[in-house]
Design a protein around this motif. Structure first.
Motif, PDB file in Angstrom:
ATOM      1  N   ARG A  22       3.994   9.946  -9.552  1.00 34.47           N
ATOM      2  CA  ARG A  22       3.345  10.133 -10.857  1.00 34.47           C
ATOM      3  C   ARG A  22       2.624  11.475 -10.901  1.00 34.47           C
ATOM      4  O   ARG A  22       2.684  12.196 -11.902  1.00 34.47           O
ATOM      5  N   GLY A  23       1.952  11.817  -9.812  1.00 35.24           N
ATOM      6  CA  GLY A  23       1.264  13.101  -9.756  1.00 35.24           C
ATOM      7  C   GLY A  23       2.225  14.270  -9.846  1.00 35.24           C
ATOM      8  O   GLY A  23       1.955  15.269 -10.525  1.00 35.24           O
ATOM      9  N   ARG A  71       0.829  -1.195   0.000  1.00 32.74           N
ATOM     10  CA  ARG A  71       0.000   0.000   0.000  1.00 32.74           C
ATOM     11  C   ARG A  71       0.870   1.256   0.000  1.00 32.74           C
ATOM     12  O   ARG A  71       0.618   2.211  -0.729  1.00 32.74           O
ATOM     13  N   ASN A  72       1.906   1.236   0.809  1.00 33.01           N
ATOM     14  CA  ASN A  72       2.807   2.390   0.861  1.00 33.01           C
ATOM     15  C   ASN A  72       3.548   2.573  -0.460  1.00 33.01           C
ATOM     16  O   ASN A  72       3.769   3.697  -0.909  1.00 33.01           O
ATOM     17  N   ARG A  73       3.926   1.439  -1.081  1.00 29.14           N
ATOM     18  CA  ARG A  73       4.618   1.514  -2.361  1.00 29.14           C
ATOM     19  C   ARG A  73       3.700   2.106  -3.430  1.00 29.14           C
ATOM     20  O   ARG A  73       4.122   2.935  -4.249  1.00 29.14           O
ATOM     21  N   ASN A  74       2.441   1.693  -3.423  1.00 25.56           N
ATOM     22  CA  ASN A  74       1.488   2.223  -4.401  1.00 25.56           C
ATOM     23  C   ASN A  74       1.247   3.711  -4.175  1.00 25.56           C
ATOM     24  O   ASN A  74       1.123   4.489  -5.141  1.00 25.56           O
ATOM     25  N   ARG A  75       1.155   4.107  -2.897  1.00 23.97           N
ATOM     26  CA  ARG A  75       0.973   5.528  -2.603  1.00 23.97           C
ATOM     27  C   ARG A  75       2.170   6.342  -3.079  1.00 23.97           C
ATOM     28  O   ARG A  75       2.013   7.446  -3.623  1.00 23.97           O
ATOM     29  N   THR A  76       3.370   5.801  -2.869  1.00 23.55           N
ATOM     30  CA  THR A  76       4.575   6.507  -3.312  1.00 23.55           C
ATOM     31  C   THR A  76       4.587   6.655  -4.828  1.00 23.55           C
ATOM     32  O   THR A  76       4.900   7.730  -5.361  1.00 23.55           O
ATOM     33  N   ARG A  77       4.227   5.577  -5.541  1.00 22.13           N
ATOM     34  CA  ARG A  77       4.190   5.645  -6.998  1.00 22.13           C
ATOM     35  C   ARG A  77       3.146   6.646  -7.469  1.00 22.13           C
ATOM     36  O   ARG A  77       3.388   7.421  -8.410  1.00 22.13           O
ATOM     37  N   THR A  78       1.974   6.640  -6.832  1.00 20.02           N
ATOM     38  CA  THR A  78       0.924   7.588  -7.208  1.00 20.02           C
ATOM     39  C   THR A  78       1.373   9.019  -6.971  1.00 20.02           C
ATOM     40  O   THR A  78       1.141   9.914  -7.801  1.00 20.02           O
ATOM     41  N   THR A  79       2.034   9.252  -5.840  1.00 18.05           N
ATOM     42  CA  THR A  79       2.526  10.598  -5.531  1.00 18.05           C
ATOM     43  C   THR A  79       3.569  11.054  -6.535  1.00 18.05           C
ATOM     44  O   THR A  79       3.524  12.186  -7.039  1.00 18.05           O
TER      45      THR A  79
END
Length: 284
Positions: free
Chosen positions: A24-25, A14-22
């Motif tokens: 990317r944004g 979950r943290n990895r996905n949040r980091t990738r989303t951030t």
């Protein structure tokens, strides 16, 4: 222990996905700002006087004025240049669609890939290499300085683009619909106009918009083959550039006026453009 380990793994994912989303944004934001900043600066500069444009402290905080736009219309006859660009771009795009749609359909249905590549090669030829023979030919028939010279020359820009885009789009359309229409009594030409063309509206919108943009922005053909009465917007922009100075306010206002029609068309046709550009991805 197994439950705790599984929970920890889910948290890490979950943290990895949040980091990738951030990330990317952030990357998307940086790209948008980099692309939008010149346009924003141009619009702001068009609302400033000459002294404010050259003052870094007034980049974003200044007293806006419409003097540049008033001078653009009253002193530079810019409405006439807008009309000239509209006539040339619309006519060149319409003729390119009228000729290019049947050509692209024939290429797609008869698998003439080499012909399509040959047409695309016209986009590779340097435009400046055609100006001398075209000027000579148009001068012989009295077309230099007329709309016809610009429209015919701009077909060299719009027609290969329309054929290239629409060939790929027609290849994605099922032939069964056209065969069924011919069984019901339509001729091949009737099946093309009544079946294939309506189904190809997203591709047509994409080809028309891109052809219009390339014709609207064309400078070289309009400079050499146009005249005082047929001068288009890209050529008219040079009225603001003198030997020793540049009217930055007028130039920015003229650039904004030149950009607005294309931007409006792009927004209105956005849905069709996305569908047309991605149509080839579903082939097969």
């Amino acid at each position: 222990m197994t439950i705790v380990a599984g929970h920890s793994a889910r948290n890490r994912n979950r943290n990895r996905n949040r980091t990738r989303t951030t990330l990317r944004g952030i990357a998307i934001t940086v790209v948008i700002v980099a692309l939008a900043f010149p346009v924003i600066w141009m619009v702001l500069a068009s609302l400033k006087n000459a002294l404010s444009i050259g003052d870094p402290s007034q980049t974003f905080v200044f007293t806006p004025t419409l003097d540049n736009y008033v001078a653009l219309i009253e002193q530079n006859d810019f409405l006439h240049y807008i009309l000239n660009s509209a006539i040339v771009a619309i006519a060149a795009t319409a003729l390119a669609l009228l000729v290019g749609l049947p050509a692209a359909y024939a290429i797609a249905r008869h698998s003439m890939g080499r012909t399509n590549m040959l047409i695309l090669a016209a986009r590779i030829i340097p435009w400046i290499s055609l100006l001398v023979p075209w000027y000579f030919l148009f001068a012989q028939v009295g077309f230099v300085g007329t709309y016809w010279a610009l429209i015919i020359a701009h077909l060299f820009v719009t027609l290969p683009l329309v054929v290239w885009i629409m060939t790929g789009f027609f290849e994605t359309l099922p032939t069964e619909l056209e065969e069924a229409a011919q069984v019901d009594g339509l001729s091949p030409a009737g099946a093309f106009w009544r079946i294939a063309v309506p189904l190809a509206r997203p591709g047509i919108a994409t080809a028309a918009l891109l052809g219009f943009i390339f014709s609207w922005n064309n400078f070289l053909f309009s400079l050499v083959l146009g005249g005082n009465d047929t001068r288009t917007l890209p050529v008219a922009l040079f009225n603001f550039i003198a030997y020793a100075s540049v009217d930055w306010g007028g130039l920015m206002a003229a650039s904004v006026v030149t950009m607005i029609p294309v931007a409006v068309l792009a927004v209105l046709a956005q849905r069709h453009i996305v569908a047309g550009l991605t149509a080839g991805a579903t082939k097969g």
